[in-house]
Design a protein around this motif. Structure first.
Motif, PDB file in Angstrom:
ATOM      1  N   GLN A 292       0.818  -1.170   0.014  1.00 54.72           N
ATOM      2  CA  GLN A 292      -0.018   0.129   0.107  1.00 54.72           C
ATOM      3  C   GLN A 292       0.988   1.121   0.066  1.00 54.72           C
ATOM      4  O   GLN A 292       1.563   1.350   0.963  1.00 54.72           O
ATOM      5  CB  GLN A 292      -0.862   0.042   1.232  1.00 54.72           C
TER       6      GLN A 292
ATOM      7  N   SER B 180     -14.308   6.872  -9.868  1.00 58.55           N
ATOM      8  CA  SER B 180     -13.153   5.891  -9.647  1.00 58.55           C
ATOM      9  C   SER B 180     -13.543   4.751 -10.518  1.00 58.55           C
ATOM     10  O   SER B 180     -14.366   4.019 -10.235  1.00 58.55           O
ATOM     11  CB  SER B 180     -13.213   5.679  -8.096  1.00 58.55           C
TER      12      SER B 180
ATOM     13  N   LYS C 130      -3.057   3.441  -2.753  1.00 57.60           N
ATOM     14  CA  LYS C 130      -2.768   2.471  -3.918  1.00 57.60           C
ATOM     15  C   LYS C 130      -2.287   1.435  -3.752  1.00 57.60           C
ATOM     16  O   LYS C 130      -1.328   1.182  -2.917  1.00 57.60           O
ATOM     17  CB  LYS C 130      -2.069   3.382  -5.013  1.00 57.60           C
ATOM     18  N   TYR C 131      -3.158   0.249  -4.273  1.00 56.71           N
ATOM     19  CA  TYR C 131      -2.481  -1.234  -4.074  1.00 56.71           C
ATOM     20  C   TYR C 131      -1.953  -1.637  -5.260  1.00 56.71           C
ATOM     21  O   TYR C 131      -2.419  -1.524  -6.618  1.00 56.71           O
ATOM     22  CB  TYR C 131      -3.753  -1.971  -3.707  1.00 56.71           C
ATOM     23  N   SER C 132      -0.786  -1.996  -5.099  1.00 55.65           N
ATOM     24  CA  SER C 132       0.329  -2.520  -6.090  1.00 55.65           C
ATOM     25  C   SER C 132       1.083  -3.732  -5.771  1.00 55.65           C
ATOM     26  O   SER C 132       1.215  -4.156  -4.539  1.00 55.65           O
ATOM     27  CB  SER C 132       1.342  -1.555  -6.490  1.00 55.65           C
TER      28      SER C 132
ATOM     29  N   PHE D 215       0.259   6.686  -9.500  1.00 57.12           N
ATOM     30  CA  PHE D 215      -1.184   6.979  -8.958  1.00 57.12           C
ATOM     31  C   PHE D 215      -2.346   7.226 -10.134  1.00 57.12           C
ATOM     32  O   PHE D 215      -3.390   6.797  -9.929  1.00 57.12           O
ATOM     33  CB  PHE D 215      -1.178   7.856  -7.890  1.00 57.12           C
TER      34      PHE D 215
ATOM     35  N   THR E 214      -9.678   8.984 -11.230  1.00 55.04           N
ATOM     36  CA  THR E 214      -8.476   8.054 -11.518  1.00 55.04           C
ATOM     37  C   THR E 214      -8.687   7.720 -13.094  1.00 55.04           C
ATOM     38  O   THR E 214      -9.815   7.712 -13.727  1.00 55.04           O
ATOM     39  CB  THR E 214      -8.814   6.638 -10.724  1.00 55.04           C
TER      40      THR E 214
ATOM     41  N   ASN F 154      -4.615  -0.539 -11.554  1.00 53.05           N
ATOM     42  CA  ASN F 154      -4.163  -0.252 -10.277  1.00 53.05           C
ATOM     43  C   ASN F 154      -5.593   0.110  -9.454  1.00 53.05           C
ATOM     44  O   ASN F 154      -6.051   1.146  -9.635  1.00 53.05           O
ATOM     45  CB  ASN F 154      -3.184   0.644 -10.271  1.00 53.05           C
ATOM     46  N   ARG F 155      -5.721  -0.462  -8.298  1.00 51.71           N
ATOM     47  CA  ARG F 155      -6.769  -0.242  -7.429  1.00 51.71           C
ATOM     48  C   ARG F 155      -6.349   1.041  -6.430  1.00 51.71           C
ATOM     49  O   ARG F 155      -5.250   0.987  -6.123  1.00 51.71           O
ATOM     50  CB  ARG F 155      -7.147  -1.362  -6.621  1.00 51.71           C
ATOM     51  N   VAL F 156      -7.006   2.115  -6.341  1.00 54.95           N
ATOM     52  CA  VAL F 156      -6.726   3.424  -5.738  1.00 54.95           C
ATOM     53  C   VAL F 156      -8.235   3.667  -4.965  1.00 54.95           C
ATOM     54  O   VAL F 156      -9.203   3.781  -5.126  1.00 54.95           O
ATOM     55  CB  VAL F 156      -6.624   4.482  -6.503  1.00 54.95           C
TER      56      VAL F 156
END
Length: 323
Positions: A80, A102, A123-125, A145, A160, A165-167
């Motif tokens: 995160q 989003s 942000k999850y990566s 981001f 976004t 990528n999930r934010v």
């Protein structure tokens, strides 16, 4: 690409038909038979198993998620990264508006006593590993981001740009702020204590409005729509809809509205002054003919009636509660 699109349509159609009977189990796993085939003619055969398996793999890769994960378990596989920004308003202390779009991630919005809009982005990566893996290479980064934010005349817009990528957003706004929020994948929306005219839309995720004031329209495809009002603007129409989930509305005891409701299940209320109306048919002339149609709506009035509130779900109950 055409094959994948066709298979996706077949999968979505199958889920849609099953949802009409039973609520979709979000933890359900689908096992594809590799040798499933369909004969289209004497000389043409489609290997459905292979194409469906390929399509499901493409979906998982596109959205960076594992369909078999339990809620929250997927976070262990990601790192995160958090960024925070504070957006000043052109007219501090006056009513404003927040617009959020989003593509992949949740949105939580809460009211506070400050004069600015505060945005926290998580942000999850993929986790960066120190050790080398495939072909002696190691992962350095999975991107930035991809978020834009701007303010004009007390309207703040946050968006976004990408899907991969999930934010997740955690946003604070002044109490008197109208909201226009739209989410897509992993798109649960939660709003707490904000006073204004709200338009909330999610494609895949529940919507929860806690202790809000004013008016709202909230719709999602998959998830519950739950709204609790501390006060409701008189004569303001509202809409609450979902395809798969309950519609749960709580309003103060003295609230007045007229309502149209539709569900394949049940409707409940703890209001004493809630009266149902007899459904009247729609009559029309078509050329030299005549048509009468009864629609599957339940109509009623709360405390004598008022602005129209529409509530609709295909696979869930409707609740009208006294706050």
């Amino acid at each position: 690409m055409k094959k994948v699109s066709i298979i996706l349509l077949m999968i979505l159609s199958a889920f849609s038909l099953s949802a009409q009977k039973d609520k979709v189990d979000t933890k359900m796993k689908v096992k594809v038979t590799p040798d499933l085939k369909m004969a289209m003619g004497p000389d043409f055969e489609i290997d459905l198993g292979a194409h469906i398996e390929q399509a499901m793999s493409s979906i998982e890769g596109m959205f960076e998620m594992n369909f078999g994960d339990e809620e929250g378990a997927w976070k262990e596989a990601y790192q995160q990264d958090t960024e925070e920004l504070e957006i000043p308003l052109s007219k501090p202390g006056e009513k404003g508006k927040l617009q959020v779009e989003s593509h992949n991630g949740t949105v939580k919005i809460s009211a506070y006593s400050g004069p600015t809009v505060k945005v926290k982005m998580i942000k999850y990566s993929k986790k960066v590993e120190r050790e080398s893996n495939e072909n002696g290479m190691r992962l350095l980064s999975s991107g930035g981001f991809n978020v834009e934010a701007e303010e004009r005349n007390n309207t703040v817009r946050v968006e976004t740009e990408g899907w991969n990528n999930r934010v997740d957003f955690e946003i604070q706004v002044p109490t008197n702020f109208s909201l226009e929020v739209k989410t897509y994948n992993n798109g649960a929306i939660e709003v707490d204590g904000v006073n204004g005219e709200h338009s909330i839309e999610s494609y895949n995720g529940p919507i929860t409005l806690n202790n809000v004031s004013g008016s709202a329209s909230a719709s999602t495809y998959n998830g519950e729509v739950k709204a609790t009002f501390s006060s409701v603007t008189a004569n303001a129409p509202m809409i609450f809809t979902t395809y798969n989930g309950n519609v749960d509305l709580t309003v103060p005891a003295g609230t007045k509205f007229s309502t149209r409701m539709k569900t394949h299940r049940d409707i409940f209320t703890d209001f004493e002054n809630f009266a149902l109306q007899k459904t009247t048919p729609k009559k029309s002339k078509e050329g030299n003919g005549y048509k009468v149609k009864y629609e599957d709506w339940v109509e009623g009035k709360l405390n004598g009636g008022g602005a129209e509130v529409t509530m609709e779900t295909r696979n869930g109950n409707i609740y009208i509660r006294k706050g």
